[in-house]
Motif scaffolding. Structure first.
Motif, short mmCIF file in Angstrom:
data_model
loop_
_atom_site.label_atom_id
_atom_site.label_comp_id
_atom_site.label_asym_id
_atom_site.label_seq_id
_atom_site.Cartn_x
_atom_site.Cartn_y
_atom_site.Cartn_z
N PHE A 1 0.82 -1.21 0.00
CA PHE A 1 0.00 0.00 0.00
C PHE A 1 0.86 1.27 0.00
N PRO A 2 1.84 1.41 0.92
CA PRO A 2 2.69 2.60 0.86
C PRO A 2 3.52 2.67 -0.43
N ALA A 3 3.93 1.50 -0.96
CA ALA A 3 4.68 1.51 -2.21
C ALA A 3 3.84 2.04 -3.35
N SER A 4 2.55 1.71 -3.37
CA SER A 4 1.68 2.23 -4.44
C SER A 4 1.53 3.74 -4.32
N LEU A 5 1.47 4.25 -3.09
CA LEU A 5 1.40 5.70 -2.92
C LEU A 5 2.70 6.38 -3.38
N LEU A 6 3.83 5.74 -3.08
CA LEU A 6 5.11 6.26 -3.53
C LEU A 6 5.19 6.27 -5.05
N LEU A 7 4.77 5.18 -5.68
CA LEU A 7 4.79 5.13 -7.15
C LEU A 7 3.84 6.16 -7.75
N LEU A 8 2.71 6.40 -7.12
CA LEU A 8 1.79 7.43 -7.61
C LEU A 8 2.43 8.81 -7.51
#
Length: 126
Positions: free
Chosen positions: A71-78
């Motif tokens: 979940f935090p990785a997806s926010l970082l990628l966004l």
């Protein structure tokens, strides 16, 4: 079966890659591969008859792994995607929403499967 469950959780990382992509065909390829890996992991969890202790401990830890890493990785990628493209594109927002639905599905199914196996072993001990 344990390896297939791990492939399923790694499929979630493959699903996150298209957030950074700009071409639709590349994104579709990553989405197809990641979706297939997640499907393999979900099928492996449902087909296990006598899971090993490693598989059970991984299934217990999997929801936390998804919520603390994916979940935090997806926010970082966004965020990286928004910096690269001078703003968040509609594709990225739609894709992140779909990705979060995959994360939620994987967490719920893995948690329910773990609880079912835990109940089965509890009945076997009684």
């Amino acid at each position: 079966m344990f390896a297939l469950i791990i492939i399923g959780s790694l499929g979630l990382a493959t699903l996150a890659s298209p957030i950074l992509e700009t071409s639709f065909s590349d994104s579709l390829a990553f989405f197809t591969l990641g979706g297939l890996e997640v499907l393999i992991g979900l099928i492996a969890m449902s087909l296990m008859r006598n899971p090993s202790s490693n598989a059970l401990s991984f299934m217990k830890f999997m929801p936390y792994l998804v919520l603390l890493i994916h979940f935090p990785a997806s926010l970082l990628l966004l965020w990286i995607s928004s910096v690269r493209h001078d703003g968040v594109s509609a594709f990225s927002l739609n894709y992140v929403f779909i990705y979060w639905m995959f994360l939620l599905l994987f967490v719920v199914i893995s948690r329910l499967t773990y609880l079912a196996y835990q109940r089965r072993f509890q009945k076997a001990l009684d």
